[in-house]
Write a protein that holds these residues in place. Structure first.
Motif, PDB file in Angstrom:
ATOM      1  N   THR A 177      70.869  35.823  49.106  1.00 22.63           N
ATOM      2  CA  THR A 177      71.083  35.183  50.379  1.00 22.63           C
ATOM      3  C   THR A 177      69.941  34.487  50.850  1.00 22.63           C
ATOM      4  OG1 THR A 177      72.877  36.845  50.783  1.00 22.63           O
ATOM      5  CG2 THR A 177      71.747  35.356  52.814  1.00 22.63           C
ATOM      6  N   LEU A 178      68.566  35.175  50.585  1.00 19.27           N
ATOM      7  CA  LEU A 178      67.476  34.503  51.348  1.00 19.27           C
ATOM      8  C   LEU A 178      66.914  33.669  50.221  1.00 19.27           C
ATOM      9  CD1 LEU A 178      65.849  37.759  52.787  1.00 19.27           C
ATOM     10  CD2 LEU A 178      67.025  35.915  54.045  1.00 19.27           C
ATOM     11  N   GLY A 179      67.269  33.478  48.952  1.00 24.06           N
ATOM     12  CA  GLY A 179      66.619  32.668  48.106  1.00 24.06           C
ATOM     13  C   GLY A 179      65.380  33.318  47.817  1.00 24.06           C
ATOM     14  N   LEU A 180      65.164  34.259  47.582  1.00 22.61           N
ATOM     15  CA  LEU A 180      63.732  34.981  47.410  1.00 22.61           C
ATOM     16  C   LEU A 180      63.911  36.186  46.414  1.00 22.61           C
ATOM     17  CD1 LEU A 180      60.892  35.148  48.319  1.00 22.61           C
ATOM     18  CD2 LEU A 180      61.707  36.913  50.150  1.00 22.61           C
ATOM     19  N   GLU A 198      57.571  48.067  67.127  1.00 18.36           N
ATOM     20  CA  GLU A 198      57.810  46.645  67.726  1.00 18.36           C
ATOM     21  C   GLU A 198      58.770  45.863  66.950  1.00 18.36           C
ATOM     22  OE1 GLU A 198      54.513  44.887  69.486  1.00 18.36           O
ATOM     23  OE2 GLU A 198      53.719  46.892  70.017  1.00 18.36           O
ATOM     24  N   GLY A 199      58.937  45.669  65.491  1.00 19.16           N
ATOM     25  CA  GLY A 199      59.576  44.905  65.023  1.00 19.16           C
ATOM     26  C   GLY A 199      59.685  45.140  63.582  1.00 19.16           C
ATOM     27  N   PRO A 200      60.310  43.942  62.843  1.00 22.25           N
ATOM     28  CA  PRO A 200      60.271  44.031  61.357  1.00 22.25           C
ATOM     29  C   PRO A 200      58.749  43.856  60.653  1.00 22.25           C
ATOM     30  CG  PRO A 200      61.833  42.327  62.152  1.00 22.25           C
ATOM     31  CD  PRO A 200      60.959  42.773  63.175  1.00 22.25           C
ATOM     32  N   SER A 201      58.497  44.513  59.841  1.00 22.72           N
ATOM     33  CA  SER A 201      57.119  44.392  58.965  1.00 22.72           C
ATOM     34  C   SER A 201      57.499  44.083  57.634  1.00 22.72           C
ATOM     35  CB  SER A 201      56.302  45.590  59.120  1.00 22.72           C
ATOM     36  OG  SER A 201      56.831  46.721  58.983  1.00 22.72           O
ATOM     37  N   GLY A 202      58.600  44.281  56.930  1.00 22.51           N
ATOM     38  CA  GLY A 202      59.009  43.856  55.651  1.00 22.51           C
ATOM     39  C   GLY A 202      60.421  43.898  55.544  1.00 22.51           C
ATOM     40  N   ILE A 203      60.782  43.099  54.449  1.00 25.67           N
ATOM     41  CA  ILE A 203      62.326  43.102  53.735  1.00 25.67           C
ATOM     42  C   ILE A 203      62.457  44.319  53.129  1.00 25.67           C
ATOM     43  CG2 ILE A 203      64.161  41.691  53.076  1.00 25.67           C
ATOM     44  CD1 ILE A 203      62.395  39.264  53.718  1.00 25.67           C
ATOM     45  N   GLY A 204      63.168  45.342  53.238  1.00 28.33           N
ATOM     46  CA  GLY A 204      63.297  46.440  52.266  1.00 28.33           C
ATOM     47  C   GLY A 204      63.804  45.937  50.958  1.00 28.33           C
ATOM     48  N   GLY A 205      62.918  46.332  49.706  1.00 30.04           N
ATOM     49  CA  GLY A 205      63.051  46.146  48.615  1.00 30.04           C
ATOM     50  C   GLY A 205      62.827  44.641  47.927  1.00 30.04           C
ATOM     51  N   THR A 243      57.879  36.561  59.263  1.00 34.66           N
ATOM     52  CA  THR A 243      57.197  35.640  58.272  1.00 34.66           C
ATOM     53  C   THR A 243      56.861  36.780  57.148  1.00 34.66           C
ATOM     54  OG1 THR A 243      56.263  34.235  60.148  1.00 34.66           O
ATOM     55  CG2 THR A 243      55.077  34.138  57.988  1.00 34.66           C
ATOM     56  N   THR A 244      57.167  36.350  55.829  1.00 33.35           N
ATOM     57  CA  THR A 244      56.871  37.268  54.756  1.00 33.35           C
ATOM     58  C   THR A 244      55.495  36.712  54.133  1.00 33.35           C
ATOM     59  OG1 THR A 244      58.241  35.530  53.515  1.00 33.35           O
ATOM     60  CG2 THR A 244      59.515  37.708  54.094  1.00 33.35           C
ATOM     61  N   LEU A 245      55.048  37.569  53.249  1.00 34.87           N
ATOM     62  CA  LEU A 245      53.842  37.376  52.636  1.00 34.87           C
ATOM     63  C   LEU A 245      53.617  35.992  52.050  1.00 34.87           C
ATOM     64  CD1 LEU A 245      53.297  41.030  50.727  1.00 34.87           C
ATOM     65  CD2 LEU A 245      51.973  40.165  52.832  1.00 34.87           C
ATOM     66  N   ASP A 246      54.780  35.533  51.463  1.00 36.58           N
ATOM     67  CA  ASP A 246      54.585  34.168  51.211  1.00 36.58           C
ATOM     68  C   ASP A 246      54.351  33.021  52.204  1.00 36.58           C
ATOM     69  OD1 ASP A 246      57.082  34.214  51.944  1.00 36.58           O
ATOM     70  OD2 ASP A 246      58.095  33.552  50.470  1.00 36.58           O
ATOM     71  N   ASP A 247      54.115  33.441  53.440  1.00 40.16           N
ATOM     72  CA  ASP A 247      54.014  32.506  54.748  1.00 40.16           C
ATOM     73  C   ASP A 247      55.227  31.616  54.951  1.00 40.16           C
ATOM     74  OD1 ASP A 247      52.342  31.608  56.736  1.00 40.16           O
ATOM     75  OD2 ASP A 247      51.756  29.789  55.452  1.00 40.16           O
ATOM     76  N   VAL A 248      56.300  32.216  54.859  1.00 36.42           N
ATOM     77  CA  VAL A 248      57.537  31.552  54.970  1.00 36.42           C
ATOM     78  C   VAL A 248      58.396  32.523  56.111  1.00 36.42           C
ATOM     79  CG1 VAL A 248      59.871  30.675  54.302  1.00 36.42           C
ATOM     80  CG2 VAL A 248      57.927  30.579  52.742  1.00 36.42           C
ATOM     81  N   GLU A 249      58.934  31.765  57.263  1.00 36.81           N
ATOM     82  CA  GLU A 249      59.502  32.525  58.428  1.00 36.81           C
ATOM     83  C   GLU A 249      60.841  32.694  57.795  1.00 36.81           C
ATOM     84  OE1 GLU A 249      59.364  32.493  63.105  1.00 36.81           O
ATOM     85  OE2 GLU A 249      60.629  30.777  61.973  1.00 36.81           O
ATOM     86  N   ARG A 250      61.490  33.858  57.782  1.00 37.84           N
ATOM     87  CA  ARG A 250      62.735  34.169  57.306  1.00 37.84           C
ATOM     88  C   ARG A 250      63.650  34.591  58.469  1.00 37.84           C
ATOM     89  NH1 ARG A 250      62.424  32.978  51.959  1.00 37.84           N
ATOM     90  NH2 ARG A 250      60.179  32.932  50.971  1.00 37.84           N
ATOM     91  N   THR A 251      65.081  34.267  58.278  1.00 33.59           N
ATOM     92  CA  THR A 251      66.026  34.522  59.347  1.00 33.59           C
ATOM     93  C   THR A 251      67.060  35.564  58.570  1.00 33.59           C
ATOM     94  OG1 THR A 251      66.000  32.594  60.681  1.00 33.59           O
ATOM     95  CG2 THR A 251      67.819  34.182  60.939  1.00 33.59           C
ATOM     96  N   PHE A 252      67.386  36.699  59.186  1.00 39.14           N
ATOM     97  CA  PHE A 252      68.114  37.921  58.364  1.00 39.14           C
ATOM     98  C   PHE A 252      69.482  38.037  59.164  1.00 39.14           C
ATOM     99  CE2 PHE A 252      63.659  39.245  58.805  1.00 39.14           C
ATOM    100  CZ  PHE A 252      63.182  38.911  57.534  1.00 39.14           C
ATOM    101  N   ASP A 253      70.472  38.669  58.356  1.00 43.07           N
ATOM    102  CA  ASP A 253      71.628  39.081  59.127  1.00 43.07           C
ATOM    103  C   ASP A 253      71.829  40.539  58.965  1.00 43.07           C
ATOM    104  OD1 ASP A 253      72.901  39.631  56.463  1.00 43.07           O
ATOM    105  OD2 ASP A 253      73.109  37.540  56.016  1.00 43.07           O
ATOM    106  N   SER A 254      72.929  41.040  59.408  1.00 45.36           N
ATOM    107  CA  SER A 254      73.209  42.396  59.488  1.00 45.36           C
ATOM    108  C   SER A 254      73.240  43.251  58.242  1.00 45.36           C
ATOM    109  CB  SER A 254      74.076  42.849  60.527  1.00 45.36           C
ATOM    110  OG  SER A 254      75.497  42.222  59.920  1.00 45.36           O
ATOM    111  N   SER A 255      73.557  42.556  57.152  1.00 49.06           N
ATOM    112  CA  SER A 255      73.836  42.996  55.914  1.00 49.06           C
ATOM    113  C   SER A 255      72.395  43.504  54.994  1.00 49.06           C
ATOM    114  CB  SER A 255      74.545  42.142  54.816  1.00 49.06           C
ATOM    115  OG  SER A 255      73.769  40.897  54.550  1.00 49.06           O
ATOM    116  N   MET A 256      71.187  43.136  55.726  1.00 52.38           N
ATOM    117  CA  MET A 256      69.899  43.413  55.046  1.00 52.38           C
ATOM    118  C   MET A 256      69.212  44.286  55.794  1.00 52.38           C
ATOM    119  SD  MET A 256      68.721  39.198  55.072  1.00 52.38           S
ATOM    120  CE  MET A 256      70.102  38.041  54.273  1.00 52.38           C
ATOM    121  N   ALA A 257      68.368  45.135  54.788  1.00 54.65           N
ATOM    122  CA  ALA A 257      67.600  46.162  55.333  1.00 54.65           C
ATOM    123  C   ALA A 257      66.327  45.798  55.637  1.00 54.65           C
ATOM    124  CB  ALA A 257      67.731  47.148  54.110  1.00 54.65           C
TER     125      ALA A 257
END
Length: 576
Positions: A130-133, A89-96, A69-83
């Motif tokens: 890809t994420l529309g973000l 314990e897990g993701p805390s931010g989408i790189g860049g 869940t990003t700062l804009d309160d939306v849960e986002r799903t990732f694929d292996s092309s993303m950093a």
């Protein structure tokens, strides 16, 4: 890392600067990261260190299907092309792109971890699409920032954290820089400066200008330098011409002489189609019309306003606005928008034309504005020329403008009555040319259509397919010398049934008159009780002339007899 951080509002000067730049002040820590980003161009991200699980940060590729869940309160799903930026314990931010809620700085934060990163620009661009973000950070990272910029931004952020948040800077930093980027070195030649700018600038002045801008110069001999580009200019100064532009900018562009570039064996000319297009556009300007330049996009509602709501349109996946969701199949909507804009600002009778592309796909409008037909062509782009006059002399005045424009091209054309949903019934026609190919349309706008754009009075328009016109216009035009012999001018009045078109009568007279009939002009139309119901009288001026002699009465009488005979076949007769 910063400890003993006191979260609170930013000082007034910082709030004012952020507000002036279009940013909303939030808290001192968040405002500092935004201010540093705007000042240096380098985005930063602040973590609440107490919420960073395991007290560590890992940067890795996402796993397919991984979520956050990003700062804009939306849960986002990732694929292996993303950093991803992760804790233990897990993701805390989408790189860049954007941070996550899990380690967001809040009012209770006392320890802050500040991250300054450099990401692969194309990857950030693809992730954002890809994420529309799209964020302020991604807009900068996708342009590929220089790695040294991260350190400079971190230094400024550290100073502000200590001054504005009362924080204590923990000694040391973690810096992972696996592939250091060497400074860019560009060769600069003094003779090249003179050739590009057209003026000689002394070598010492060139060195002084570039030195003040932060460039380092090393003399390479023979009027050449090896110039080291500072990291903060690496994105826009990458070649010799860029350095010369910097010299010209500081020396003063207004002090450079106006000269033409030296060129040898360079020549060129407009193509036949380009010359024809300029001829058409100039013809419309010469007749008092102003050129309009409209968006290639329009709104679907405009098609409904034109009573063409069932016409399929080419839609845009990522429109600039709600009013620009489809590509225009006609120039008319843009001309109407421009006319309405002018009328609402006091110009009551705008006369506009536009020469531009229109777009249509399978089932879209045909080139002449007809509704779709079965088996219509696939998506294509065509060049049209259209005009719109508010007020003026109505249909006949607009037909005169069209006639003047087409006569300059040498095309053979004529009009036939035809209905269009957006044109006034009985005051519209198709424009045909060549082998009866539909070149376009002309007519008065339907009052309901004009009302949709708040236009009052008579509105007339035409639109033609310029590319089709270019195919029809003869490549070579033969000019005849003006005859030195006088013309024999005679006026006739022809009574015909009301449903016989004036154009048909004029064409019949022209054909029957043969080579000696130089011109036929319709100058009057009359209906009255003397003619009887369902009849009209057309007054025509006939000009007979021969190129090599003065015509005799017998020659003209012979042509008159042939004309009367052909008019009789048409059901017409001459009035006394």
């Amino acid at each position: 890392v910063f400890e003993d951080v006191k979260i609170g509002p930013s000082p007034l000067w910082l709030k004012q600067r952020l507000t002036a730049a279009g940013q909303r002040p939030i808290s001192n820590v968040v405002d500092i990261t935004n201010y540093v980003m705007l000042t240096t161009g380098q985005p930063l991200h602040s973590f609440d260190l107490d919420k960073v699980r395991g007290g560590r940060i890992d940067v890795r590729r996402a796993r397919d299907g991984e979520k956050m869940t990003t700062l804009d309160d939306v849960e986002r799903t990732f694929d292996s092309s993303m950093a991803l930026v992760c804790d233990a314990e897990g993701p805390s931010g989408i790189g860049g792109v954007m941070g996550g809620q899990i380690s967001e700085v809040s009012d209770t934060t006392t320890r802050v971890l500040m991250e300054a990163a450099t990401w692969v620009g194309p990857n950030i661009l693809e992730t954002s699409k890809t994420l529309g973000l799209r964020s302020e950070a991604s807009a900068r990272f996708e342009k590929q920032l220089h790695p040294d910029l991260a350190v400079a931004a971190q230094r400024l952020a550290a100073r502000l954290m200590v001054e504005l948040c009362g924080a204590r800077l923990v000694p040391g930093e973690i810096d992972v820089y696996p592939q250091p980027v060497a400074p860019r070195v560009v060769k600069l030649r003094h003779p090249r400066i003179e050739r590009l700018l057209g003026v000689r600038i002394p070598e010492d002045e060139v060195g002084a200008i570039l030195g003040r801008l932060g460039f380092e110069l090393a003399d390479a001999g023979d009027g050449e330098w090896d110039v080291t580009i500072p990291y903060w200019r690496d994105g826009d100064v990458q070649r010799e011409a860029d350095l010369i532009e910097e010299v010209a900018r500081i020396h003063g562009l207004d002090s450079l002489p106006a000269t033409l570039p030296a060129r040898s064996q360079a020549f060129g000319r407009l193509t036949r189609v380009q010359r024809l297009r300029r001829l058409v556009e100039d013809s419309l300007r010469d007749r008092g019309l102003s050129e309009a330049i409209s968006w290639s996009f329009t709104r679907p509602e405009a098609m409904h306003a034109l009573r063409l709501g069932d016409v399929p349109l080419l839609r845009i996946d990522n429109p600039l606005s709600e009013d620009q969701r489809v590509l225009r199949p006609l120039l008319l909507p843009g001309l109407l928008d421009s006319a309405a804009y002018n009328v609402s600002r006091g110009r009551a009778t705008p006369a506009l034309f536009e020469s531009a592309h229109v777009y249509r796909g399978t089932g879209s409008l045909s080139a002449n504005g007809d509704k779709p037909q079965q088996g219509s062509t696939p998506a294509m782009e065509r060049h049209h020329v259209g005009a719109l006059v508010v007020g003026g002399g109505g249909f006949r005045a607009m037909k005169g403008i069209l006639e003047g424009m087409l006569e300059t091209t040498g095309a053979e054309w004529w009009v036939e009555p035809a209905e269009r949903p957006f044109l006034h019934p009985g005051r519209s026609a198709s424009v045909l040319a060549g082998d009866e190919r539909k070149l376009g349309w002309i007519g008065e706008l339907h009052p309901m259509v004009a009302a949709e754009w708040d236009l009052t009075g008579t509105c007339t328009a035409f639109e033609i397919d310029f590319e089709l016109l270019a195919e029809i216009v003869p490549e070579t035009r033969h000019y005849q010398p003006i005859s030195p012999f006088p013309a024999v001018i005679q006026d006739i009045a022809v009574v015909v049934d009301d449903d016989v078109l004036a154009g048909v009568v004029q064409a019949t007279v022209d054909e029957a008159g043969g080579d000696l009939l130089e011109r036929v002009t319709l100058f009057d139309e009359y209906r009255g009780e003397q003619l009887g119901e369902g009849k009209k009288s057309l007054a025509l001026r006939l000009e007979f002339r021969a190129p090599d002699r003065t015509l005799t009465d017998e020659e003209v009488a012979e042509r008159r007899t042939a004309i009367e005979r052909e008019l009789g076949e048409l059901g017409g007769k001459l009035r006394a």
